[in-house]
Design a protein around this motif. Sequence first.
Motif, PDB file in Angstrom:
ATOM      1  N   UNK B 261     -47.120 -51.666 -24.672  1.00 13.60           N
ATOM      2  CA  UNK B 261     -46.365 -50.421 -24.818  1.00 13.60           C
ATOM      3  C   UNK B 261     -47.322 -49.238 -25.015  1.00 13.60           C
ATOM      4  N   UNK B 262     -48.320 -49.429 -25.884  1.00 12.24           N
ATOM      5  CA  UNK B 262     -49.288 -48.358 -26.147  1.00 12.24           C
ATOM      6  C   UNK B 262     -50.057 -48.013 -24.876  1.00 12.24           C
ATOM      7  N   UNK B 390     -45.375 -59.717 -22.212  1.00 14.85           N
ATOM      8  CA  UNK B 390     -46.394 -60.379 -23.033  1.00 14.85           C
ATOM      9  C   UNK B 390     -47.780 -60.346 -22.420  1.00 14.85           C
ATOM     10  N   UNK B 391     -48.775 -60.559 -23.293  1.00 15.61           N
ATOM     11  CA  UNK B 391     -50.135 -60.840 -22.840  1.00 15.61           C
ATOM     12  C   UNK B 391     -50.186 -62.321 -22.481  1.00 15.61           C
ATOM     13  N   UNK B 427     -55.548 -52.096 -17.142  1.00 19.04           N
ATOM     14  CA  UNK B 427     -55.617 -50.866 -17.937  1.00 19.04           C
ATOM     15  C   UNK B 427     -56.464 -51.045 -19.195  1.00 19.04           C
ATOM     16  N   UNK B 428     -57.264 -52.085 -19.261  1.00 15.88           N
ATOM     17  CA  UNK B 428     -58.131 -52.273 -20.428  1.00 15.88           C
ATOM     18  C   UNK B 428     -57.921 -53.620 -21.085  1.00 15.88           C
ATOM     19  N   UNK B 429     -58.318 -53.681 -22.362  1.00 13.74           N
ATOM     20  CA  UNK B 429     -58.254 -54.966 -23.084  1.00 13.74           C
ATOM     21  C   UNK B 429     -57.474 -54.798 -24.377  1.00 13.74           C
ATOM     22  N   UNK B 430     -56.846 -55.886 -24.797  1.00 13.08           N
ATOM     23  CA  UNK B 430     -56.161 -55.895 -26.088  1.00 13.08           C
ATOM     24  C   UNK B 430     -57.206 -56.049 -27.192  1.00 13.08           C
ATOM     25  N   UNK B 436     -55.105 -56.113 -20.290  1.00 18.94           N
ATOM     26  CA  UNK B 436     -53.821 -55.410 -20.274  1.00 18.94           C
ATOM     27  C   UNK B 436     -53.616 -54.919 -18.845  1.00 18.94           C
ATOM     28  N   UNK B 437     -52.372 -54.927 -18.389  1.00 18.35           N
ATOM     29  CA  UNK B 437     -52.121 -54.429 -17.034  1.00 18.35           C
ATOM     30  C   UNK B 437     -50.745 -53.819 -16.942  1.00 18.35           C
ATOM     31  N   UNK B 438     -50.565 -52.957 -15.965  1.00 16.65           N
ATOM     32  CA  UNK B 438     -49.264 -52.332 -15.715  1.00 16.65           C
ATOM     33  C   UNK B 438     -48.961 -52.461 -14.232  1.00 16.65           C
ATOM     34  N   UNK B 439     -47.713 -52.153 -13.854  1.00 15.02           N
ATOM     35  CA  UNK B 439     -47.378 -52.114 -12.429  1.00 15.02           C
ATOM     36  C   UNK B 439     -46.771 -50.763 -12.085  1.00 15.02           C
TER      37      UNK B 439
END
Lengths: 95, 458
Positions: B261-262, B390-391, B427-430, B436-439
């Motif tokens: 979410x962040x 989820x991750x 989009x980076x790492x947790x 982390x990824x988005x679509x």
Amino acid sequence: MEITDKDINHLADLSNTSLSSEEKEALKQDLGNILKYIGKLDELNTDGVEPTYQVFEMENVWRNDEIAAQDANREELLNLTKEEIENQIKVPKVL
Amino acid sequence: MKIADSSTSAVSLVESSLKRIEETKDYNIFTYVDKNRALKKAKEIDEKIKRGETVGRLAGVPFALKANFLSKGRPADASAKILTEFISPIDSTTTEKLEAEGAICVGCVNLDAFAHGSSTENSYYGPTSNAFDKTRVAGGSSGGSAVAVALGCVEFATGSDTGGSIRQPAAFNGVFGIKPTYGTISRYGVVAMASSLDVIGFFTKAAEDLDILMSITAGQDPKDQTTLPDFYGKNDTPLNKKKIGFIKEFMESSALNPEIKASLESKLNEAKENGYEIVELSMPTLEYALAAYYIIQPAEVASNLSRYDGVRYGFRSSNVKSLDDLFANTRDEGFMRENKRRIMIGNFVLSSGFYDAYFLKAAKVRTLIIDEFNKAFESVDAILSPVSPNLAFKIGEKTSDPVLMYLEDVMSVPVNLAGIPAVAFPTGKSKDGLPLGLQLLGPRRSDKNLIKLAGKLA
């Protein structure tokens, strides 16, 4: 929705699959849970909505009535089967 | 992507790929490695380069095929026991087009059997590990493809996406993945799962590479009559409103991991700073997409998988007295539990007495979902969304509860039901070091512009 022994046997039959009694029990549980989840759709009013069966925008895509070159020949296809006799696939006795 | 030329030989590219495959063996990525054929093809390309002949746009680039793609002379078992021993006599159109441009197939990679799954745990060969944590899943069903690219075994890998099978493993392993508009790339020679949903796509480390692969493989194919007339790079839907939407219901979902979410909020902020207007979209029907999907998809699976009977190819049960035994025992022994669940659910929703309540209802919900997307794209160019709530989760965490596993797909299946394109990007790492990824979702035929926009946002 609860899945009964009769349901599971009928579905195994429709699916042309033999199942062990242990697997039948597990599937009864799983299928019941899945059907419970998809039953969620009942909450939604769909009166008067047209169904969508596919999202492809075209219908009746025709090709010329000509014999096209095939990617695999008869021999290559027959080689894929377990047992072959005289250019035919051998299976257990039917009648 | 590194392409072979006079200073970098194709042989060296293939050798380093094969070395990396060997080093990452314990991740269980490859189900078949085609060493000799790959090296032979690399040598041929190097000789052509030496002679000054033209080589393709992908000369010497090592790639992996998801094991549900057929390619001549290679096994194509879809990680399913029932297709073991099947060596393909034909090439899928995608394999043929990639190889014609000089790309070199180094092998086939793992998936959930018949692409039924969201973790690559339903494979006859066992699970593939996540590229960043061996105790976690690769995602699925194209888990092998995502991890092969993430760990540098290959420059790119093919995938298929019926409900998120490219985007979710891409997000779980920090790579790019595209699910194109339905009908963009030929499915000829790819094991069918659910025909009104299946699409072919790719995994890469950069957005530009997706564009190259799409420009090579997109296009109408006489061997697949569900391919659209050529549009990629010719007749692309423009994305020029400078407006990006997000789905309120996904953003507010209690199931959404706070770090994802962040990441979504931060990307929306970045886009705003870069001159995009951010629009909140309410799409209440999407809550029902997963239930509709788990009716439509198994129904089509049941039909497509009825062909596997042990007669013409693949595995055949040896416990056979009659022809009926041959069918039923081959299917019992050859399918995974998840394959059976889907076939049986499919036959249930299609059977007399239940068709209207389930299949017809789902088909109507599909119309409502399409309408919701059409309306959304009247006001925005694209929609930024989580891929999965989820991750990457632990191996074994969700295998005992099929509904829990299905919920992995809750944010990815609406795209397939609507036939629209989507690009997953890292989009980076947790805080625990997981990707982390988005679509990014766009209207039909916006694939090329969507790749460009995803590249900018990444």
